[in-house]
Design a protein around this motif. Structure first.
Motif, mmCIF file in Angstrom:
data_model
loop_
_atom_site.group_PDB
_atom_site.id
_atom_site.type_symbol
_atom_site.label_atom_id
_atom_site.label_comp_id
_atom_site.label_asym_id
_atom_site.label_seq_id
_atom_site.Cartn_x
_atom_site.Cartn_y
_atom_site.Cartn_z
ATOM 1 N N GLY A 214 18.154 32.248 8.140
ATOM 2 C CA GLY A 214 17.749 30.860 8.348
ATOM 3 C C GLY A 214 18.387 29.890 7.371
ATOM 4 O O GLY A 214 17.987 28.730 7.302
ATOM 5 N N GLY A 215 19.375 30.352 6.581
ATOM 6 C CA GLY A 215 20.028 29.482 5.599
ATOM 7 C C GLY A 215 20.766 28.338 6.276
ATOM 8 O O GLY A 215 21.587 28.563 7.151
ATOM 9 N N ARG A 216 20.460 27.102 5.844
ATOM 10 C CA ARG A 216 21.092 25.937 6.451
ATOM 11 C C ARG A 216 22.324 25.532 5.655
ATOM 12 O O ARG A 216 22.535 25.997 4.536
ATOM 13 N N ASP A 217 23.068 24.613 6.211
ATOM 14 C CA ASP A 217 24.400 24.302 5.716
ATOM 15 C C ASP A 217 24.423 23.147 4.712
ATOM 16 O O ASP A 217 24.984 22.086 4.986
ATOM 17 N N PHE A 218 23.789 23.331 3.538
ATOM 18 C CA PHE A 218 23.849 22.322 2.472
ATOM 19 C C PHE A 218 23.435 22.985 1.160
ATOM 20 O O PHE A 218 22.815 24.053 1.176
ATOM 21 N N ASP A 219 23.769 22.357 0.031
ATOM 22 C CA ASP A 219 23.329 22.882 -1.273
ATOM 23 C C ASP A 219 22.011 22.227 -1.677
ATOM 24 O O ASP A 219 21.019 22.887 -1.905
ATOM 25 N N ALA A 220 22.067 20.889 -1.795
ATOM 26 C CA ALA A 220 20.865 20.125 -2.131
ATOM 27 C C ALA A 220 20.860 18.905 -1.225
ATOM 28 O O ALA A 220 21.928 18.418 -0.838
ATOM 29 N N VAL A 221 19.697 18.421 -0.876
ATOM 30 C CA VAL A 221 19.637 17.315 0.067
ATOM 31 C C VAL A 221 18.553 16.324 -0.352
ATOM 32 O O VAL A 221 17.502 16.711 -0.869
ATOM 33 N N ILE A 222 18.854 15.033 -0.178
ATOM 34 C CA ILE A 222 17.845 14.003 -0.438
ATOM 35 C C ILE A 222 17.315 13.516 0.900
ATOM 36 O O ILE A 222 18.075 13.019 1.738
ATOM 37 N N LEU A 223 16.030 13.693 1.111
ATOM 38 C CA LEU A 223 15.421 13.281 2.375
ATOM 39 C C LEU A 223 14.000 12.809 2.103
ATOM 40 O O LEU A 223 13.581 12.700 0.957
ATOM 41 N N GLY A 224 13.269 12.548 3.157
ATOM 42 C CA GLY A 224 11.886 12.102 2.968
ATOM 43 C C GLY A 224 10.973 12.654 4.036
ATOM 44 O O GLY A 224 11.424 13.078 5.100
ATOM 45 N N TRP A 225 9.692 12.692 3.718
ATOM 46 C CA TRP A 225 8.674 13.072 4.691
ATOM 47 C C TRP A 225 7.695 11.925 4.861
ATOM 48 O O TRP A 225 7.333 11.266 3.894
ATOM 49 N N ASN A 226 7.246 11.731 6.088
ATOM 50 C CA ASN A 226 6.086 10.877 6.324
ATOM 51 C C ASN A 226 4.957 11.800 6.720
ATOM 52 O O ASN A 226 5.180 12.752 7.451
ATOM 53 N N MET A 227 3.768 11.509 6.255
ATOM 54 C CA MET A 227 2.688 12.445 6.536
ATOM 55 C C MET A 227 1.529 11.802 7.264
ATOM 56 O O MET A 227 1.248 10.621 7.109
ATOM 57 N N GLY A 228 0.862 12.621 8.044
ATOM 58 C CA GLY A 228 -0.331 12.184 8.742
ATOM 59 C C GLY A 228 -1.552 12.356 7.856
ATOM 60 O O GLY A 228 -1.430 12.680 6.676
ATOM 61 N N PRO A 229 -2.735 12.144 8.416
ATOM 62 C CA PRO A 229 -3.941 12.175 7.586
ATOM 63 C C PRO A 229 -4.333 13.563 7.085
ATOM 64 O O PRO A 229 -4.971 13.675 6.047
ATOM 65 N N ASP A 230 -3.965 14.625 7.791
ATOM 66 C CA ASP A 230 -4.425 15.936 7.332
ATOM 67 C C ASP A 230 -3.509 16.510 6.264
ATOM 68 O O ASP A 230 -2.324 16.189 6.197
ATOM 69 N N TYR B 182 0.847 -1.198 0.000
ATOM 70 C CA TYR B 182 0.000 0.000 0.000
ATOM 71 C C TYR B 182 0.876 1.240 0.000
ATOM 72 O O TYR B 182 1.974 1.250 0.544
ATOM 73 N N LEU B 183 0.379 2.279 -0.648
ATOM 74 C CA LEU B 183 1.162 3.497 -0.816
ATOM 75 C C LEU B 183 1.210 4.267 0.502
ATOM 76 O O LEU B 183 0.178 4.646 1.035
ATOM 77 N N ALA B 184 2.409 4.460 1.011
ATOM 78 C CA ALA B 184 2.537 5.181 2.271
ATOM 79 C C ALA B 184 2.414 6.674 2.014
ATOM 80 O O ALA B 184 2.933 7.177 1.024
ATOM 81 N N PRO B 185 1.712 7.412 2.874
ATOM 82 C CA PRO B 185 1.606 8.857 2.669
ATOM 83 C C PRO B 185 2.918 9.530 3.043
ATOM 84 O O PRO B 185 3.225 9.731 4.211
ATOM 85 N N GLY B 186 3.698 9.842 2.041
ATOM 86 C CA GLY B 186 5.004 10.456 2.268
ATOM 87 C C GLY B 186 5.796 10.314 0.995
ATOM 88 O O GLY B 186 5.323 9.703 0.037
ATOM 89 N N TYR B 187 6.977 10.905 0.956
ATOM 90 C CA TYR B 187 7.766 10.803 -0.268
ATOM 91 C C TYR B 187 9.234 11.099 -0.019
ATOM 92 O O TYR B 187 9.604 11.683 0.991
ATOM 93 N N THR B 188 10.060 10.649 -0.960
ATOM 94 C CA THR B 188 11.492 10.924 -0.947
ATOM 95 C C THR B 188 11.742 12.038 -1.956
ATOM 96 O O THR B 188 11.277 11.947 -3.086
ATOM 97 N N TYR B 189 12.443 13.085 -1.545
ATOM 98 C CA TYR B 189 12.587 14.249 -2.416
ATOM 99 C C TYR B 189 14.033 14.722 -2.470
ATOM 100 O O TYR B 189 14.871 14.300 -1.665
ATOM 101 N N ILE B 190 14.307 15.608 -3.454
ATOM 102 C CA ILE B 190 15.577 16.344 -3.458
ATOM 103 C C ILE B 190 15.221 17.805 -3.204
ATOM 104 O O ILE B 190 14.460 18.400 -3.965
ATOM 105 N N GLY B 191 15.717 18.368 -2.128
ATOM 106 C CA GLY B 191 15.407 19.759 -1.792
ATOM 107 C C GLY B 191 16.518 20.685 -2.270
ATOM 108 O O GLY B 191 17.704 20.388 -2.108
ATOM 109 N N TRP B 192 16.115 21.799 -2.907
ATOM 110 C CA TRP B 192 17.099 22.772 -3.418
ATOM 111 C C TRP B 192 17.163 23.937 -2.441
ATOM 112 O O TRP B 192 16.185 24.666 -2.285
ATOM 113 N N ASN B 193 18.289 24.129 -1.809
ATOM 114 C CA ASN B 193 18.410 25.173 -0.790
ATOM 115 C C ASN B 193 18.307 26.567 -1.412
ATOM 116 O O ASN B 193 19.132 26.950 -2.236
#
Lengths: 319, 582
Positions: free
Chosen positions: B461-477, B304-315
């Protein structure tokens, strides 16, 4: 003799404090912090909320103060509350320690019961195929990491042959002291954990025996017409005993540290699993509690070794 | 809404942000329970035991103190909430409350309890338990769930000890009312899904005189004596197992199983092995064990598809990498990466391309008008050139002496993310973008992500990376305030520093105007803007790979965490067909 023991205990105290201080600093200086793990499942937490949590756990205090506070409590036997598991550290260690001791004691027994006769046989039949076989076993035992052996055991004996469980120490639904069930669970981890000890011990015993066998007293014993068995066990083994006591202290250290990995592989709910999970999640109170208990175990084993050594050789205690 | 990325597999508990308040707003009296005991097939066998495998132990069996998915899997069988959400659509449903209602100003939530509810020892369950649960949260020093109740009128005052009760909570017979200090659409599921703990057990840890007294160190937190769920706590062997037994007084009919066991194995591979040998009945596994387990005759596969995703974030707040602020460049980075190839190779096809933030299964998702950025390297290069870049001698684009070059970071040990990183480096190279791959321990990465240490934009608020691969898990809302609102850049989870007026407006509307059509519109606009702007390459959502022994029947997983977990929601209707083969 009493003065010797007292002196050794006094010497152990700074060592012990040093270990706890080092562990404390290493945990604090490593990247990451326990708050990250604690809030990992929660969102919408403001920076103030996180700060409040930090304060609630006393993690906002300077390191020196945290360490001194911890030390003061630990001295009264209070290791605090686990950050993640919401229960007293003492209780968690109390549940895990007997399981680890069970595993380590079995592994040590196997290491001795197998390693010593193997070494003796190799010395007795030096440069024969028996000696070579023992050498192969011990080289392999040194070279093969316990976790690999463990995984291999699980893959072949548990998953394929279905002879053993893949992990744990008690089947679901079995009584706590079902000896057969416990043995089934023990065989894999004990095998993985004792192999290094077997290897170590067989080499050690062989070397010591060969050295003693070359000495004059053995020639005398043989000259008396004693049978070879009596020469080895009554005369040679006794003289080879002394250095072996040293090796025993080292073996205990090996078993305690090796258990971390083996417990992880075999899902054995002992100190190793506890340490691994706690270190991963930066659960400082558990890690510190484990450090205290295992360094006490280790220092005690070294102390016992030294005392045994002193008892066996008077030169040591006056040295 | 998402939570902090974790190196381990997706959990579910997450934040229970409300959704479908319309269900309440437009249909004030939701009808009766959807899971009547009559749904149990008459021939289903009673008795037996199901063993659920997991690779991390629960931490605490109390919703007030728990924040992790493992704990919720277990306490979710013991403490139920006032409402549940539909596992497929995330629509709120009655549970301990037979009716619920949101007032027209969105500031009052009313829950009417089912008549005759009892705890597992037979003592009545009442609105006092509900009010006490909120009090326990507000007095706790160790909870991470204060956000659930802190918008209830008077909750903070109670927490600080300046009020004897929480003013905004009133209990009138079987009706419990929560008054909020401002409209907050996610509050219905936030509060409604929260597990209710017994006042008769935990009440003794509070003190009318001393607000510093709380339930934080109560032994019952790890050994809950009472239950409103299908099972009652029996035994916990740390790092080994938790055993629950049937609650014969369960409001929705006693469970078919006698016993439910939560068994801990060290990792996903060990779980797969234990599934094969029959030592555990149910577990979620890694993609690398998929084929092997699918060949096992005794196992059934429930993806089953989990509510969440793996992304690449561009700082967006990175000194020297200002080109990532260009929409054209980010769109080029979307066209230039073949995400479907990654899904096919790393996930054995068990995943889905994400086009924006909201999970495709959610009611708030509308694919209409979203660009799918199908892999098109030529188009990617055209976009970059249109942004004023010229191809350099070594095959990397340049502009004013600056190279189109940055580093991409992820945590080591996560196979899926590491492979995505490799593929991204290779494919971006082909569109003239030079990416340096970097992996770090999860701890080091989180540190870098959470501290504003960028040389140029640190103050903003600039964080210390250029691009990052991470993921989110999401709740029902569908609420995404914490991740995408510009107010969350400095200290929140908007770690890429993304700020957009349209996105902010849509998020604010979705949070405060709780009618269903209005919320749908808000999230349609939100997703469309993100899809166009590409502040992330939204990557992919991953299937949860659930396997179960065929002797267990009744398993019906869905994407949304219902009763704290998306496959355990109907555990009382699981049954065991034949004894364990061993």
């Amino acid at each position: 003799m009493r003065r010797f023991v007292v002196r050794r205990i006094l010497q152990a105290i700074p060592t012990f404090l040093g270990i706890t201080l080092l562990a404390f600093l290493l945990m604090r200086l490593a990247p990451g912090d326990p708050l990250t793990m604690m809030v990992a499942g929660a969102t919408d937490l403001s920076a103030e909320d996180v700060d409040a949590l930090r304060r609630a756990h006393g993690l906002d205090r300077p390191y020196v103060e945290q360490y001194v506070t911890w030390l003061g409590r630990a001295a009264t036997g209070d290791f605090g509350q686990s950050l993640l598991y919401n229960r007293p550290v003492g209780q968690m260690i109390g549940a895990a320690l007997p399981n680890t001791l069970q595993l380590s004691a079995c592994a040590m027994l196997v290491a001795l019961l197998v390693g010593v006769p193997l070494g003796a046989a190799a010395a007795r039949w030096r440069d024969t195929p028996i000696d070579h076989l023992v050498r192969v076993i011990s080289v392999a035992g040194h070279a093969v990491p316990p976790f690999w052996l463990g995984l291999l055991f699980i893959l072949t004996m548990a998953v394929q042959a279905r002879l053993f469980p893949v992990g744990g120490m008690l089947s679901i639904g079995k009584a706590e002291w079902d000896v057969g069930d416990r043995l089934l669970h023990l065989i894999g981890p004990v095998l993985a954990l004792s192999l290094g000890g077997v290897a170590n011990y067989s080499r050690y015993v062989r070397a010591e025996l060969l050295e003693v066998l070359g000495q004059d007293l053995i020639r005398t014993a043989r000259a008396k017409g004693l049978r070879e068995r009596a020469v080895i066990w009554r005369h040679a083994a006794r003289n080879a005993l002394l250095p072996m006591i040293t090796a025993l202290g080292g073996l205990l250290a090996y078993l305690v540290s090796g258990a971390v990995v083996v417990e992880q592989v075999f899902a054995w709910p002992g100190m190793g699993r506890l340490t691994y999970e706690a270190a991963r999640s930066k659960d400082y109170p558990i890690v510190m509690g484990v450090v205290v208990v295992s360094s006490l175990l280790l220092l005690t084993s070294y102390l016992l070794r030294d005392v045994a050594y002193a008892a066996a050789d008077p030169r040591v205690r006056h040295g | 809404m998402p939570r902090l990325p974790r190196s381990r597999a997706a959990g579910v508990a997450g934040s229970f942000l409300a959704l479908l308040v319309l269900a309440a707003a437009c249909a004030p009296a939701a009808t009766g329970p959807t899971a009547p005991p009559a749904a149990i097939a008459p021939q289903a066998a009673r008795g037996g035991r199901a063993v659920v495998g997991a690779f991390s132990d629960a931490r605490v069996l109390n919703p007030v103190l728990s924040s992790d998915a493992s704990s919720a899997e277990v306490w979710g069988r013991v403490y139920e909430g006032l409402i549940a959400v539909d596992r497929n659509s995330a629509q709120p449903q009655p549970r301990l409350a037979e009716r619920f209602d949101v007032s027209e100003d969105y500031k009052t939530l009313t829950f009417a309890l089912r008549p005759g509810l009892v705890w597992s020892d037979g003592t009545p369950f009442s609105g006092e338990d509900v009010a006490f649960t909120a009090e326990a949260v507000m007095r706790s020093k160790k909870t991470v769930r204060k956000n659930i109740f802190q918008n209830v009128v008077g909750a903070k005052a109670f927490g600080e000890g300046t009020a004897p009760t929480i003013d905004g909570i009133s209990v009138d017979g079987d009706v419990v009312t929560f008054r909020l200090d401002k409209p907050n659409c996610p509050a219905l599921t936030d509060i409604g899904l929260f597990g209710i703990i017994p006042k008769s057990v935990f009440g003794k840890y509070h003190s009318a005189e001393d607000a510093s007294k709380n339930i934080d160190d109560a032994p019952e937190n790890v050994a809950p004596p009472l239950s409103t769920g299908p099972f009652v706590f029996q035994e916990w062997r740390p790092n080994d197992r938790i055993v629950l037994a049937r609650n014969d007084r369960y409001a929705f009919g006693p469970a078919l199983l006698d016993e439910w066991v939560y068994k801990v194995h060290p990792d996903a591979t060990a779980l797969a092995a234990a599934l094969k040998t029959g030592e555990i009945d149910v577990a979620r596994v890694d993609a690398r064990d998929l084929e092997d387990l699918q060949r096992q005759d005794h196992l059934a596969f429930y993806p089953y598809l989990a509510p969440g995703y793996t992304y690449i974030g561009w700082n967006q707040l990175r000194g020297g990498k200002e080109f990532l602020q260009s929409t054209a460049v980010r769109q080029a980075l979307a066209y230039g990466l073949d995400v479907d190839q990654v899904i096919g190779t790393v996930l054995s096809g068990q995943g889905k391309r994400m086009l924006a933030h909201t999970p495709p299964t959610s009611w708030a998702y509308d694919p209409e008008g979203l660009n799918d950025y199908a892999y098109d390297p030529a188009r990617a290069r055209a976009l970059i050139e249109g942004d004023g870049w010229m191809m350099g001698a070594d095959g990397v684009y340049e502009k004013n002496g600056e190279r189109l070059e940055f580093s991409m970071l992820t945590n080591s040990g996560n196979k899926i993310r590491e492979t995505l990183l490799q593929v991204a480096v290779e494919q971006y190279r082909q569109i003239g973008v030079s990416v340096t791959p970097r992996t770090e321990s999860f701890e080091a990465l989180t540190d870098r992500l959470n501290k504003s240490r960028d040389g140029t934009y640190g103050d903003a608020g600039g964080r210390d990376f250029d691009a990052v691969i991470l993921g989110w898990n999401m709740g029902p809302d569908a609420d995404a305030y914490g991740t995408w609102h510009s107010s969350q850049i400095k200290t929140g989870q908007n770690q890429i520093g993304y700020s957009d007026a349209q996105v902010d407006a849509a998020i604010e509307s979705g949070r405060t105007v709780c009618g269903m059509p209005e919320r749908k519109d808000a999230y349609r606009a939100f997703n469309k803007r993100l899809n166009e702007e590409q502040p992330y390459n939204f990557g992919f959502a991953v299937n949860t790979l659930l396997f179960a022994n065929k002797r267990i029947s009744g398993i019906e997983p869905g994407p949304f965490p219902n009763l704290q977990n998306s496959y355990l929601w109907n555990v009382e209707r699981w049954s065991v067909a034949q004894p364990v083969a061993k």
